[in-house]
Design a protein around this motif. Structure first.
Motif, PDB file in Angstrom:
ATOM      1  N   VAL A  18     -27.477  -5.236 -39.255  1.00  0.00           N
ATOM      2  CA  VAL A  18     -28.170  -6.038 -38.257  1.00  0.00           C
ATOM      3  C   VAL A  18     -27.985  -7.519 -38.556  1.00  0.00           C
ATOM      4  O   VAL A  18     -27.705  -7.907 -39.692  1.00  0.00           O
ATOM      5  CB  VAL A  18     -29.682  -5.712 -38.172  1.00  0.00           C
ATOM      6  CG1 VAL A  18     -29.913  -4.263 -37.776  1.00  0.00           C
ATOM      7  CG2 VAL A  18     -30.403  -6.049 -39.463  1.00  0.00           C
TER       8      VAL A  18
ATOM      9  N   THR B 170     -34.307 -12.854 -32.770  1.00  0.00           N
ATOM     10  CA  THR B 170     -34.241 -11.444 -32.412  1.00  0.00           C
ATOM     11  C   THR B 170     -33.351 -10.750 -33.442  1.00  0.00           C
ATOM     12  O   THR B 170     -32.421 -11.349 -33.976  1.00  0.00           O
ATOM     13  CB  THR B 170     -33.675 -11.229 -30.994  1.00  0.00           C
ATOM     14  OG1 THR B 170     -32.383 -11.830 -30.906  1.00  0.00           O
ATOM     15  CG2 THR B 170     -34.585 -11.845 -29.942  1.00  0.00           C
ATOM     16  N   ILE B 171     -33.664  -9.499 -33.702  1.00  0.00           N
ATOM     17  CA  ILE B 171     -32.871  -8.693 -34.620  1.00  0.00           C
ATOM     18  C   ILE B 171     -32.083  -7.700 -33.777  1.00  0.00           C
ATOM     19  O   ILE B 171     -32.657  -6.993 -32.948  1.00  0.00           O
ATOM     20  CB  ILE B 171     -33.768  -7.942 -35.637  1.00  0.00           C
ATOM     21  CG1 ILE B 171     -34.735  -8.905 -36.340  1.00  0.00           C
ATOM     22  CG2 ILE B 171     -32.902  -7.183 -36.639  1.00  0.00           C
ATOM     23  CD1 ILE B 171     -34.102 -10.016 -37.131  1.00  0.00           C
ATOM     24  N   ARG B 172     -30.780  -7.662 -34.003  1.00  0.00           N
ATOM     25  CA  ARG B 172     -29.915  -6.774 -33.230  1.00  0.00           C
ATOM     26  C   ARG B 172     -28.808  -6.248 -34.135  1.00  0.00           C
ATOM     27  O   ARG B 172     -28.573  -6.767 -35.224  1.00  0.00           O
ATOM     28  CB  ARG B 172     -29.324  -7.511 -32.030  1.00  0.00           C
ATOM     29  CG  ARG B 172     -28.470  -8.695 -32.428  1.00  0.00           C
ATOM     30  CD  ARG B 172     -27.684  -9.250 -31.257  1.00  0.00           C
ATOM     31  NE  ARG B 172     -26.968 -10.459 -31.608  1.00  0.00           N
ATOM     32  CZ  ARG B 172     -25.851 -10.504 -32.323  1.00  0.00           C
ATOM     33  NH1 ARG B 172     -25.299  -9.411 -32.786  1.00  0.00           N
ATOM     34  NH2 ARG B 172     -25.254 -11.668 -32.587  1.00  0.00           N
TER      35      ARG B 172
ATOM     36  N   GLY C 114     -28.995 -11.578 -41.897  1.00  0.00           N
ATOM     37  CA  GLY C 114     -28.636 -10.184 -41.685  1.00  0.00           C
ATOM     38  C   GLY C 114     -29.010  -9.292 -42.842  1.00  0.00           C
ATOM     39  O   GLY C 114     -29.609  -9.728 -43.821  1.00  0.00           O
TER      40      GLY C 114
ATOM     41  N   GLN D  52     -38.403  -9.511 -40.887  1.00  0.00           N
ATOM     42  CA  GLN D  52     -38.003  -8.887 -39.621  1.00  0.00           C
ATOM     43  C   GLN D  52     -36.766  -8.011 -39.806  1.00  0.00           C
ATOM     44  O   GLN D  52     -36.677  -6.930 -39.224  1.00  0.00           O
ATOM     45  CB  GLN D  52     -37.724  -9.958 -38.562  1.00  0.00           C
ATOM     46  CG  GLN D  52     -38.956 -10.719 -38.105  1.00  0.00           C
ATOM     47  CD  GLN D  52     -38.585 -11.806 -37.110  1.00  0.00           C
ATOM     48  OE1 GLN D  52     -37.926 -11.533 -36.105  1.00  0.00           O
ATOM     49  NE2 GLN D  52     -38.985 -13.028 -37.387  1.00  0.00           N
ATOM     50  N   VAL D  53     -35.819  -8.503 -40.608  1.00  0.00           N
ATOM     51  CA  VAL D  53     -34.614  -7.724 -40.886  1.00  0.00           C
ATOM     52  C   VAL D  53     -34.990  -6.427 -41.601  1.00  0.00           C
ATOM     53  O   VAL D  53     -34.537  -5.339 -41.230  1.00  0.00           O
ATOM     54  CB  VAL D  53     -33.604  -8.552 -41.709  1.00  0.00           C
ATOM     55  CG1 VAL D  53     -32.490  -7.683 -42.268  1.00  0.00           C
ATOM     56  CG2 VAL D  53     -33.032  -9.693 -40.864  1.00  0.00           C
TER      57      VAL D  53
ATOM     58  N   ALA E 259     -29.939 -11.356 -37.641  1.00  0.00           N
ATOM     59  CA  ALA E 259     -31.035 -12.119 -37.054  1.00  0.00           C
ATOM     60  C   ALA E 259     -30.368 -13.162 -36.172  1.00  0.00           C
ATOM     61  O   ALA E 259     -29.528 -13.936 -36.643  1.00  0.00           O
ATOM     62  CB  ALA E 259     -31.869 -12.763 -38.146  1.00  0.00           C
ATOM     63  N   ASP E 260     -30.706 -13.169 -34.902  1.00  0.00           N
ATOM     64  CA  ASP E 260     -30.037 -13.996 -33.913  1.00  0.00           C
ATOM     65  C   ASP E 260     -30.991 -15.082 -33.424  1.00  0.00           C
ATOM     66  O   ASP E 260     -32.116 -14.800 -33.044  1.00  0.00           O
ATOM     67  CB  ASP E 260     -29.609 -13.091 -32.749  1.00  0.00           C
ATOM     68  CG  ASP E 260     -28.756 -13.794 -31.737  1.00  0.00           C
ATOM     69  OD1 ASP E 260     -29.300 -14.622 -30.984  1.00  0.00           O
ATOM     70  OD2 ASP E 260     -27.557 -13.508 -31.695  1.00  0.00           O
TER      71      ASP E 260
ATOM     72  N   ILE F  25     -37.917 -14.259 -41.372  1.00  0.00           N
ATOM     73  CA  ILE F  25     -36.742 -13.575 -40.829  1.00  0.00           C
ATOM     74  C   ILE F  25     -36.345 -12.404 -41.710  1.00  0.00           C
ATOM     75  O   ILE F  25     -36.020 -11.318 -41.206  1.00  0.00           O
ATOM     76  CB  ILE F  25     -35.572 -14.567 -40.635  1.00  0.00           C
ATOM     77  CG1 ILE F  25     -35.948 -15.585 -39.553  1.00  0.00           C
ATOM     78  CG2 ILE F  25     -34.288 -13.830 -40.288  1.00  0.00           C
ATOM     79  CD1 ILE F  25     -34.967 -16.734 -39.400  1.00  0.00           C
TER      80      ILE F  25
ATOM     81  N   ALA G   4     -36.625  -3.937 -39.248  1.00  0.00           N
ATOM     82  CA  ALA G   4     -35.649  -3.294 -38.357  1.00  0.00           C
ATOM     83  C   ALA G   4     -34.852  -2.228 -39.103  1.00  0.00           C
ATOM     84  O   ALA G   4     -34.610  -1.138 -38.571  1.00  0.00           O
ATOM     85  CB  ALA G   4     -34.710  -4.346 -37.762  1.00  0.00           C
TER      86      ALA G   4
END
Length: 156
Positions: A60, A8-10, A71, A108-109, A62-63, A105, A112
């Protein structure tokens, strides 16, 4: 930790700063072969703590199961007076733990961060990459970026 965990990206948390600094040293190590001007030892490229707290930036991570494994950041910058846009988003701090690479990943980063920039009304997104870093160039091209300007240097 299994590398097949859901990612997940947060937004990054200020208390994650020590781990993010370790990621930064991973970036420095990866970039040393491309930049003979870097000083030896640990280098701080970014003021990540200030960016985490800033309104005009987004950091952000990546978790994977509660553990950050990558990140990146986006920060708003003023455009030059002669450019068609007033501001642009600059991406940086792109890192993925070696044990988690090859899983999309970084994409995805980027997605986001671009979404954050679009949410700020920004249409122009830029990043820097060393000309000789072909894997990174390919990854950014896959994300839709194209080469724009190459900085040349003369020095020892």
């Amino acid at each position: 930790m299994s590398s097949d965990q859901q990612i997940t990206i947060r937004e990054a948390k200020i208390e994650e700063l020590p781990l993010l600094r370790a990621f930064e040293q991973g970036i420095v190590s990866a970039e040393r072969p491309f930049d003979p001007t870097l000083k030896p030892g640990a280098i701080e490229y970014y003021d990540l703590g200030a960016m985490i707290l800033a309104e005009d930036a987004c950091v952000v991570v990546a978790d994977a199961g509660g553990k950050p494994v990558g990140g990146g950041y986006a920060i708003l910058k003023a455009a030059k007076p002669y450019q068609l846009f007033d501001q642009y988003a600059h991406l940086g701090f792109m890192f993925v733990d070696p044990g988690f690479r090859g899983r999309g990943i970084n994409q995805q980063v980027i997605e986001a961060l671009v979404a954050w920039a679009r949410g700020q009304g920004i249409s122009e997104v830029r990043l820097d990459v060393y000309a000789g870093n072909e894997p990174a160039i390919r990854a950014y091209e896959k994300a839709g970026f194209s080469p724009h300007l190459l900085t040349m240097r003369l020095g020892d």
